[in-house]
Design a protein around this motif. Structure first.
Motif, PDB file in Angstrom:
ATOM      1  N   UNK A 199       1.089  12.272  -8.656  1.00 23.98           N
ATOM      2  CA  UNK A 199      -0.303  13.388  -8.361  1.00 23.98           C
ATOM      3  C   UNK A 199      -0.144  14.321  -7.892  1.00 23.98           C
ATOM      4  N   UNK A 200      -0.478  13.987  -6.121  1.00 27.16           N
ATOM      5  CA  UNK A 200      -0.513  14.473  -5.429  1.00 27.16           C
ATOM      6  C   UNK A 200       0.045  16.303  -5.177  1.00 27.16           C
ATOM      7  N   UNK A 201       1.662  15.541  -5.300  1.00 29.82           N
ATOM      8  CA  UNK A 201       2.516  16.975  -5.231  1.00 29.82           C
ATOM      9  C   UNK A 201       2.623  17.726  -6.943  1.00 29.82           C
ATOM     10  N   UNK A 202       2.081  17.023  -7.634  1.00 31.00           N
ATOM     11  CA  UNK A 202       2.108  17.784  -9.533  1.00 31.00           C
ATOM     12  C   UNK A 202       0.857  18.806  -9.023  1.00 31.00           C
ATOM     13  N   UNK A 203      -0.112  18.379  -8.612  1.00 31.82           N
ATOM     14  CA  UNK A 203      -1.229  18.885  -8.794  1.00 31.82           C
ATOM     15  C   UNK A 203      -1.177  20.203  -7.575  1.00 31.82           C
ATOM     16  N   UNK A 204      -0.444  19.976  -6.572  1.00 37.26           N
ATOM     17  CA  UNK A 204      -0.229  21.581  -5.821  1.00 37.26           C
ATOM     18  C   UNK A 204       0.641  22.260  -6.186  1.00 37.26           C
ATOM     19  N   UNK A 205       1.144  21.677  -6.817  1.00 36.47           N
ATOM     20  CA  UNK A 205       2.691  22.601  -6.416  1.00 36.47           C
ATOM     21  C   UNK A 205       2.705  23.479  -8.115  1.00 36.47           C
ATOM     22  N   UNK A 224       1.199  -1.433  -0.239  1.00 33.97           N
ATOM     23  CA  UNK A 224       0.162   0.143  -0.301  1.00 33.97           C
ATOM     24  C   UNK A 224       0.521   1.209   0.061  1.00 33.97           C
ATOM     25  N   UNK A 225       1.977   0.928   0.620  1.00 35.92           N
ATOM     26  CA  UNK A 225       2.564   2.174   0.975  1.00 35.92           C
ATOM     27  C   UNK A 225       3.497   2.677  -0.437  1.00 35.92           C
ATOM     28  N   UNK A 226       4.384   1.153  -1.312  1.00 34.12           N
ATOM     29  CA  UNK A 226       4.389   1.593  -2.774  1.00 34.12           C
ATOM     30  C   UNK A 226       3.884   2.702  -3.549  1.00 34.12           C
ATOM     31  N   UNK A 227       2.002   1.907  -3.631  1.00 37.42           N
ATOM     32  CA  UNK A 227       0.835   2.775  -4.204  1.00 37.42           C
ATOM     33  C   UNK A 227       0.781   4.144  -3.990  1.00 37.42           C
ATOM     34  N   UNK A 228       1.212   4.091  -2.388  1.00 35.44           N
ATOM     35  CA  UNK A 228       0.898   5.718  -2.516  1.00 35.44           C
ATOM     36  C   UNK A 228       2.246   6.457  -2.169  1.00 35.44           C
ATOM     37  N   UNK A 229       3.001   6.586  -2.187  1.00 33.30           N
ATOM     38  CA  UNK A 229       3.939   7.366  -2.640  1.00 33.30           C
ATOM     39  C   UNK A 229       3.402   7.000  -4.491  1.00 33.30           C
ATOM     40  N   UNK A 230       3.368   6.616  -5.116  1.00 36.40           N
ATOM     41  CA  UNK A 230       3.233   6.473  -6.762  1.00 36.40           C
ATOM     42  C   UNK A 230       3.027   7.700  -7.095  1.00 36.40           C
ATOM     43  N   UNK A 231       1.393   7.612  -5.892  1.00 43.24           N
ATOM     44  CA  UNK A 231       0.195   8.420  -5.686  1.00 43.24           C
ATOM     45  C   UNK A 231       0.719   9.981  -5.585  1.00 43.24           C
ATOM     46  N   UNK A 232       1.442  10.523  -4.629  1.00 49.87           N
ATOM     47  CA  UNK A 232       2.159  11.177  -4.250  1.00 49.87           C
ATOM     48  C   UNK A 232       3.278  11.895  -5.021  1.00 49.87           C
ATOM     49  N   UNK A 233       3.863  11.174  -5.578  1.00 47.66           N
ATOM     50  CA  UNK A 233       4.863  12.101  -6.258  1.00 47.66           C
ATOM     51  C   UNK A 233       4.811  11.969  -7.383  1.00 47.66           C
TER      52      UNK A 233
END
Length: 210
Positions: A123-129, A112-121
């Motif tokens: 999708x999430x961070x680029x979306x906000x930044x 689950x951590x690996x899946x979340x890491x991929x999404x964070x790097x």
């Protein structure tokens, strides 16, 4: 000393408060709780969390609330209610980003951590930044009003934690956000603090709900 800040020997959620105190020229006692003492200290706190800010014997908690109070005190808050609303919205959005990265970071299940890491790097961070980048561009290297506010300090402290959790340089592709960062860390008093502050413990030592 009449002003005290209690947190761990980490930057984390305590560093925004340290930044504002330093910028405002407010002398304070920088109390750092060892992790091994945490379970003894936790029950003595208002809601069992750090940081805790104390001024003339009065105690308050909640990072953003403390930072907002200090921002008003040192004149880097909004100049009217609407400006304060804009700054609060920026800070709350930065907190959303931090919380999503923290959720990945503290996940123990490796798959689950690996899946979340991929999404964070990816999708999430680029979306906000990307959105903050446009805001910074419109405000000439600041997050609001074309001038230094506590939202800029909050941004710096959040990015420090995000980069520590991901092991990445989050701002590499965002030149205007790099300017936001520079407009804070190149301030003489902040530059001096960053040189003299205690060595941060590894981000790997951070625990949930600190």
């Amino acid at each position: 000393m009449s002003v005290k800040l209690t947190y761990f020997n980490l930057r984390g959620r305590g560093e925004i408060i340290r930044y504002l105190l330093k910028y405002g020229g407010i002398e304070f006692e920088d109390i750092r709780i060892p992790f091994e003492d945490w379970m003894q200290v936790k029950p003595t706190l208002p809601f069992g969390q750090l940081p805790i800010y104390e001024e003339h014997g009065k105690v308050s908690n909640q990072t953003a609330a403390i930072a907002r109070y200090l921002a008003k005190k040192i004149k880097i808050a909004g100049t009217n209610d609407w400006e304060d609303l804009e700054l609060d919205a920026l800070v709350d959005t930065l907190h959303d980003l931090l919380q999503k990265v923290s959720n990945f970071y503290h996940t123990k299940d490796q798959q689950h951590r690996t899946e979340l890491e991929k999404a964070v790097l990816n999708e999430t961070i680029p979306f906000y930044l990307a959105r903050f980048e446009e805001i910074a561009k419109k405000n000439f290297g600041f997050l609001a009003f074309g001038r230094l506010t506590w939202a800029d300090f909050f941004f710096v402290s959040v990015i420090e934690v995000v980069d520590g959790m991901t092991g990445k340089d989050s701002l590499q592709s965002y030149p205007n956000l790099q300017t936001v960062m520079s407009n804070v860390i190149d301030l003489s008093v902040i530059k001096e603090w960053r040189k003299e502050r205690p060595t941060d413990l590894s981000i790997r030592c951070i625990r949930p709900n600190l």
